[in-house]
Design a protein around this motif. Sequence first.
Motif, short mmCIF file in Angstrom:
data_model
loop_
_atom_site.label_atom_id
_atom_site.label_comp_id
_atom_site.label_asym_id
_atom_site.label_seq_id
_atom_site.Cartn_x
_atom_site.Cartn_y
_atom_site.Cartn_z
N THR A 1 -8.54 16.70 -22.96
CA THR A 1 -7.67 17.43 -22.04
C THR A 1 -8.46 18.00 -20.87
OG1 THR A 1 -6.22 18.02 -23.87
CG2 THR A 1 -6.00 19.31 -21.87
N GLN A 2 -9.67 18.46 -21.14
CA GLN A 2 -10.58 18.95 -20.11
C GLN A 2 -11.93 18.26 -20.29
OE1 GLN A 2 -9.91 21.34 -17.68
NE2 GLN A 2 -7.78 21.37 -18.35
N TRP A 3 -12.75 18.27 -19.21
CA TRP A 3 -14.12 17.76 -19.35
C TRP A 3 -15.06 18.62 -18.54
CZ3 TRP A 3 -18.69 15.97 -17.55
CH2 TRP A 3 -19.50 15.31 -18.49
N PRO A 4 -16.18 19.08 -19.18
CA PRO A 4 -16.45 18.99 -20.61
C PRO A 4 -15.32 19.65 -21.42
CG PRO A 4 -18.43 19.66 -19.45
CD PRO A 4 -17.30 19.73 -18.46
N LYS B 1 -9.88 13.58 -12.14
CA LYS B 1 -9.73 12.81 -13.38
C LYS B 1 -11.03 12.04 -13.58
CE LYS B 1 -6.46 9.58 -15.64
NZ LYS B 1 -6.15 10.51 -16.75
N LEU B 2 -11.33 11.69 -14.84
CA LEU B 2 -12.63 11.10 -15.17
C LEU B 2 -12.50 10.00 -16.20
CD1 LEU B 2 -15.83 11.35 -15.02
CD2 LEU B 2 -15.63 12.94 -16.93
N TRP B 3 -13.19 8.88 -15.94
CA TRP B 3 -13.38 7.82 -16.95
C TRP B 3 -14.88 7.62 -17.12
CZ3 TRP B 3 -10.12 2.71 -17.03
CH2 TRP B 3 -8.79 3.01 -17.38
N GLY C 1 -21.84 16.75 -21.70
CA GLY C 1 -22.31 17.51 -20.55
C GLY C 1 -23.74 17.14 -20.22
N THR C 2 -24.48 18.08 -19.66
CA THR C 2 -25.84 17.82 -19.18
C THR C 2 -26.87 18.49 -20.06
OG1 THR C 2 -25.02 17.68 -16.90
CG2 THR C 2 -27.39 17.99 -17.20
N SER D 1 -0.53 15.40 -15.66
CA SER D 1 -0.30 16.17 -16.88
C SER D 1 -0.94 15.50 -18.08
CB SER D 1 1.21 16.33 -17.12
OG SER D 1 1.81 17.03 -16.06
N GLU D 2 -1.51 14.33 -17.87
CA GLU D 2 -2.16 13.60 -18.95
C GLU D 2 -3.58 14.13 -19.16
OE1 GLU D 2 -1.93 9.51 -17.81
OE2 GLU D 2 0.27 9.49 -17.82
N PRO D 3 -4.26 13.73 -20.24
CA PRO D 3 -5.63 14.18 -20.45
C PRO D 3 -6.51 13.90 -19.24
CG PRO D 3 -4.81 13.13 -22.43
CD PRO D 3 -3.77 12.92 -21.38
N MET D 4 -7.41 14.82 -18.95
CA MET D 4 -8.27 14.72 -17.78
C MET D 4 -9.28 13.59 -17.90
SD MET D 4 -10.84 17.65 -16.28
CE MET D 4 -9.55 18.65 -15.54
N ALA D 5 -9.81 13.36 -19.10
CA ALA D 5 -10.93 12.43 -19.27
C ALA D 5 -10.63 11.37 -20.31
CB ALA D 5 -12.20 13.19 -19.65
N ASP D 6 -11.04 10.14 -20.02
CA ASP D 6 -11.07 9.04 -20.97
C ASP D 6 -12.53 8.68 -21.19
OD1 ASP D 6 -8.30 9.01 -20.55
OD2 ASP D 6 -8.19 6.83 -20.77
N VAL D 7 -12.98 8.65 -22.45
CA VAL D 7 -14.37 8.37 -22.76
C VAL D 7 -14.43 7.21 -23.76
CG1 VAL D 7 -16.54 9.28 -23.66
CG2 VAL D 7 -14.98 10.79 -22.40
#
Length: 634
Positions: free
Chosen positions: A379-382, A322-324, A451-452, A362-368
């Motif tokens: 939902t996914q990152w990237p 998971k990512l913030w 992304g990069t 099951s929640e979105p993978m990323a919060d930005v």
Amino acid sequence: MSLRSRLTAGLALAIAAATLAAPPASAAPAQLLSDPVYDYATAIREAVYIDTPVDNDGDGVADKVVADIIRPSEAATAGVKVPVIMDASPYYQCCGRGNESEKKAYATDGTVTKFPLYYDNYFVPRGYAFIAADLPGTSKSKGCEDVGGAEEIAGAKAVIDWLNGRAVGRTAAGATVTASWSTGKVGMIGKSWDGTIANGVAATGVDGLVTIVPISAISSWYDYNRVNGLVNPKVSSVPSLHSLVNARPAGTCTSVSNALTTGADASTGNYNSFWAARNFVTNASRVRASVFVVHGQNDLNVQGVHFGQWWSALAANNVPRKLWLSQEGHVDPFDSRRSVWVDTLHRWFDYWLLGIDNGIMSEPMADVERAADVWQTSTQWPPTGTSTANYVLQGTGDPGTLAVGTGSGSLSLTDSASLTEANAVSSPTTARTGRKVYQTAVLTSDLRISGTPTITLRVKSSKSTTTLSARLVDYGTATRVNYRSSGEGISTLTSQTCWGSSSSTDDACYKDTAKTVASAAYQVLSRGWMDGAHRDSLTSPANMSTSTYYTITWKLRPIDQIIPAGHRLGLVLTLSDAEFVSSHSTGATVTVDQTACVLSLPIAPVGALAGLSAAGPITVYAPESYAGTGTRFQ
């Protein structure tokens, strides 16, 4: 309700959460969380001295790390085993932890009466143990701190081994003690160096480490101290970090300190075996723990390369994650998005350590974070649908053109050693020695870079090497998080909120914070640098021939940023950059063949912006304060 009744109810919730009946369609879903059923004030506090497999202080005895533990007494009495949340840190005595620099406080018997941060206050009443482990050579631990090396990682790993019966632990009096009270499941958490330890221990694949939460953490020490063959002067060197945290008697760790100086090879930017041993990315295939990555996109200390390359390696090995990503600098989410963070962390640990099926995976993978306290999920990152767009360089005017199509023309760029970043990127239509600005046309729709970014330049240098610097810039006036302020995007208020239970010696209350914002005409989104002599190898530099063109490619820092419609995306090229990399100017003049230069950007769907949410106090600063500086490692 009696304490025992509340205890029983809380345990029942944790055990039976997955079998609860579904609520009626008209009702909100049940929030499955562990409850604060244990008494914090009467929790068991103890210190355990754990043998490591290393003796790097050379005294003939296995080095010992100190694990300061707090755990619920009622669970111990009832024979209920509990999982562990651990923050292994070198900072518990020298520098403190958190926004308020809290240090451990001890009773006369050596046990901790005050733990830094809120993890103990919040999670111990909810059925967890908390361990604040002193890294080797720091605070009360033996050995010598080797900054990312084998001793450091082995010391933290030894605590997990002890919790699972694989290492020996003793009381201060020398009596052997086991962790019969523990389930053996461990979640490591920490910011900066502490989070770096979590990455390093996870990369060993140690059994029992179930999850890690690295916050603003290093994934490769080379990429913290070096940049593509250049030295990063903005951060503390490995030997100076050792000196900062070293708590051993004078002379005890001299040989280790000398080895750090020699191994780091500060006279060059070369990658060598010293740095390879401190590169956790290469061992991502060993990671058996889930990973919750948290990072500031504008962290100028532990820069975005660390979350980006770690995240990619974890994804390649199918690690649950998971990512913030925030807009602040080197800032803990507890001080930037507090209530949401504590709730999310609570559910994360409940899921991975207590086995409560609360749906978090099951929640979105990323919060930005898009703007101050304004967030968007992916939902996914990237994000799904991200694709590469290649932009080329055109024109020799001020500015040149950044466009999709065919590059054209050439230009000369002469190094200007005194050119600051502010002067390099501001006033893009003004000709300035030492910089070249390229801009897109005014955007007619939002552009999301996720992304990069990668840049390729075809250049010829008048010197045997030169620094090549590139920046992506959002040109357009907006109110943005002021990550260059002294708080790196936050200011500390006088009011407090409390997170967990308190005792007479350890309260759970922390000062509130506010986002620091400023109106500015631009924002640097991403940066990247390359030493020309290291263009093909970080281990074996080769001089540039002054009569030869070289095609050189390097990565900029990964981001997830939206450039709004009405703004322009800019690329700014310079040579040396005294703020971020050294050695400084070689005085080179570089010829840029624009026909063979490409800026590759990962472009993602903008997404449903209607899902944005905002909350929290904001402190507005005048635009001139936006150029302030300030970074901190802790």
